[in-house]
Write a protein that holds these residues in place. Structure first.
Motif, PDB file in Angstrom:
ATOM      1  N   ALA A  58      26.288 -41.968 -27.499  1.00  0.00           N
ATOM      2  CA  ALA A  58      25.166 -41.024 -27.490  1.00  0.00           C
ATOM      3  C   ALA A  58      24.011 -41.609 -28.292  1.00  0.00           C
ATOM      4  O   ALA A  58      24.178 -41.937 -29.467  1.00  0.00           O
ATOM      5  CB  ALA A  58      25.592 -39.688 -28.087  1.00  0.00           C
ATOM      6  N   VAL A  59      22.842 -41.737 -27.658  1.00  0.00           N
ATOM      7  CA  VAL A  59      21.669 -42.275 -28.353  1.00  0.00           C
ATOM      8  C   VAL A  59      20.634 -41.192 -28.660  1.00  0.00           C
ATOM      9  O   VAL A  59      19.667 -41.451 -29.368  1.00  0.00           O
ATOM     10  CB  VAL A  59      20.998 -43.409 -27.547  1.00  0.00           C
ATOM     11  CG1 VAL A  59      21.972 -44.536 -27.274  1.00  0.00           C
ATOM     12  CG2 VAL A  59      20.397 -42.885 -26.244  1.00  0.00           C
ATOM     13  N   GLY A  60      20.833 -39.999 -28.111  1.00  0.00           N
ATOM     14  CA  GLY A  60      19.873 -38.917 -28.308  1.00  0.00           C
ATOM     15  C   GLY A  60      20.556 -37.626 -28.693  1.00  0.00           C
ATOM     16  O   GLY A  60      21.435 -37.597 -29.554  1.00  0.00           O
ATOM     17  N   SER A  61      20.202 -36.548 -28.014  1.00  0.00           N
ATOM     18  CA  SER A  61      20.664 -35.225 -28.439  1.00  0.00           C
ATOM     19  C   SER A  61      22.130 -34.960 -28.117  1.00  0.00           C
ATOM     20  O   SER A  61      22.685 -33.970 -28.603  1.00  0.00           O
ATOM     21  CB  SER A  61      19.796 -34.136 -27.808  1.00  0.00           C
ATOM     22  OG  SER A  61      19.939 -34.129 -26.405  1.00  0.00           O
ATOM     23  N   ASN A  62      22.782 -35.818 -27.330  1.00  0.00           N
ATOM     24  CA  ASN A  62      24.219 -35.630 -27.111  1.00  0.00           C
ATOM     25  C   ASN A  62      25.029 -35.902 -28.376  1.00  0.00           C
ATOM     26  O   ASN A  62      26.215 -35.582 -28.425  1.00  0.00           O
ATOM     27  CB  ASN A  62      24.713 -36.513 -25.966  1.00  0.00           C
ATOM     28  CG  ASN A  62      24.288 -35.995 -24.609  1.00  0.00           C
ATOM     29  OD1 ASN A  62      24.015 -34.808 -24.443  1.00  0.00           O
ATOM     30  ND2 ASN A  62      24.212 -36.879 -23.626  1.00  0.00           N
ATOM     31  N   ALA A  63      24.395 -36.495 -29.398  1.00  0.00           N
ATOM     32  CA  ALA A  63      25.062 -36.662 -30.689  1.00  0.00           C
ATOM     33  C   ALA A  63      24.822 -35.468 -31.610  1.00  0.00           C
ATOM     34  O   ALA A  63      25.317 -35.453 -32.738  1.00  0.00           O
ATOM     35  CB  ALA A  63      24.574 -37.942 -31.369  1.00  0.00           C
TER      36      ALA A  63
END
Length: 245
Positions: A58-63
Motif C-alpha cells: 500500500a502506497v496511499g490510503s490503503n495503508a
C-alpha cells in the motif's frame, strides 16, 4: 482492550479518520507498527506472514486502517486485515495523474530501483481482494516480481510475491519529466493549483475549494484529469510492463 487494559480502538489510537471523509488528510494516518485491523480495533499480530492471503503493498490510503475499514464495510465484507510494515526497494510514492471523486489526488507507485521506502503490506483474503479491486477503478493490480523489487518484512524475511495498485492514467511529473513524489494532499494541491491557471479555473484557488468542487462534480474531476494530459504534466510510472493480475 489489551492485556494491560489499554483501549485498542481506532478512535482511541488516533487512527479513525478516513481520507474519504476528510480528503485533505490523504493518505490518512498510518499505524506506527504492524497490527491486525479487526473492525473498529487495532490489535497485535502473532505473525508477519499470512499464507492463503494475498500481500499488497500500500502506497496511499490503503495503508490507513480507517480507509480500509470504510471500503470493506461498504461491501459488507469482514474488516479483519493483517497489516505489516515492510521495507520496499524499487518503489517510490508518486502522484496519480487523475482526480478522485473522493476529492483528492491520490498516490501511485513509481519504479525507482535505488529507493527503499517504509510502507505497509496488507494481507487480503479473496473477498477483501475483490473489494479492493472494485474500489480502485483507476488502477491495475500488478505483480512486483523479485529480484527487481524487494519487499522485506520487519523480521528480515523477503516476500517472493507481492502486488501493488498502479494508476493506469500514469503519474504526474515535476515539470522536468521526473515523476514527482507525493508530499501529502494539502501541499500537493497547493503546488498543482499554483502551476496551472486552468486548474484554478476549474477547482478554485485553495485546497479546500479544490476538494469541495471535486467531491461535488464527477464531470469536473474528469475534466481535471484530461487537463493533466493536455498540459503535458503526465509521465509513465515505469511499471506499465508488469503483469496485471
Amino acid at each position: 482492550m489489551d492485556a494491560r487494559g489499554a483501549r485498542r480502538t481506532l478512535e482511541a489510537l488516533g487512527l479513525a479518520e478516513a481520507p474519504r471523509d476528510r480528503p485533505l488528510s490523504y493518505p490518512g494516518v498510518w499505524p506506527d507498527r504492524s497490527g491486525l485491523l479487526d473492525g473498529d480495533e487495532w490489535l497485535p499480530l502473532d505473525r508477519l506472514t499470512h499464507p492463503g492471503r494475498t500481500p499488497v503493498v500500500a502506497v496511499g490510503s490503503n495503508a490507513s486502517p480507517a480507509q480500509l475499514r470504510l471500503k470493506l464495510a461498504a461491501f459488507d465484507v469482514s474488516a479483519a486485515v493483517p497489516m505489516t510494515r515492510a521495507r520496499v526497494t524499487g518503489v517510490e510514492v508518486g502522484v496519480s495523474a487523475h482526480i478522485s471523486r473522493a476529492g483528492y489526488v491520490s498516490a501511485s507507485p513509481v519504479h525507482a530501483p535505488a529507493v527503499t521506502r517504509e510502507l505497509f503490506v496488507i494481507w487480503l483474503d479473496a473477498g477483501q481482494l475483490d473489494v479492493l479491486d472494485a474500489t480502485e477503478p483507476n488502477y491495475d493490480r500488478v505483480l512486483l516480481p523479485a529480484p527487481g523489487f524487494r519487499v522485506e518484512l520487519e523480521n528480515g524475511e523477503a516476500l517472493l510475491d507481492a502486488f501493488a495498485y498502479v494508476n493506469h492514467h500514469g503519474v504526474l511529473h515535476d515539470g522536468s519529466g521526473v515523476a514527482r513524489r507525493h508530499p501529502g494532499q494539502r501541499a500537493l494541491i497547493t503546488e498543482l493549483l499554483a502551476e496551472s491557471a486552468e486548474l484554478r479555473r476549474l477547482f478554485g484557488a485553495t485546497p479546500e475549494e479544490f476538494c469541495a468542487r471535486a467531491r461535488a462534480d464527477a464531470r469536473r474531476c474528469e475534466q481535471g484529469t484530461r487537463l493533466f494530459a493536455l498540459e503535458k504534466r503526465v509521465t509513465a510510472s515505469g511499471l506499465e510492463h508488469l503483469r496485471v493480475r
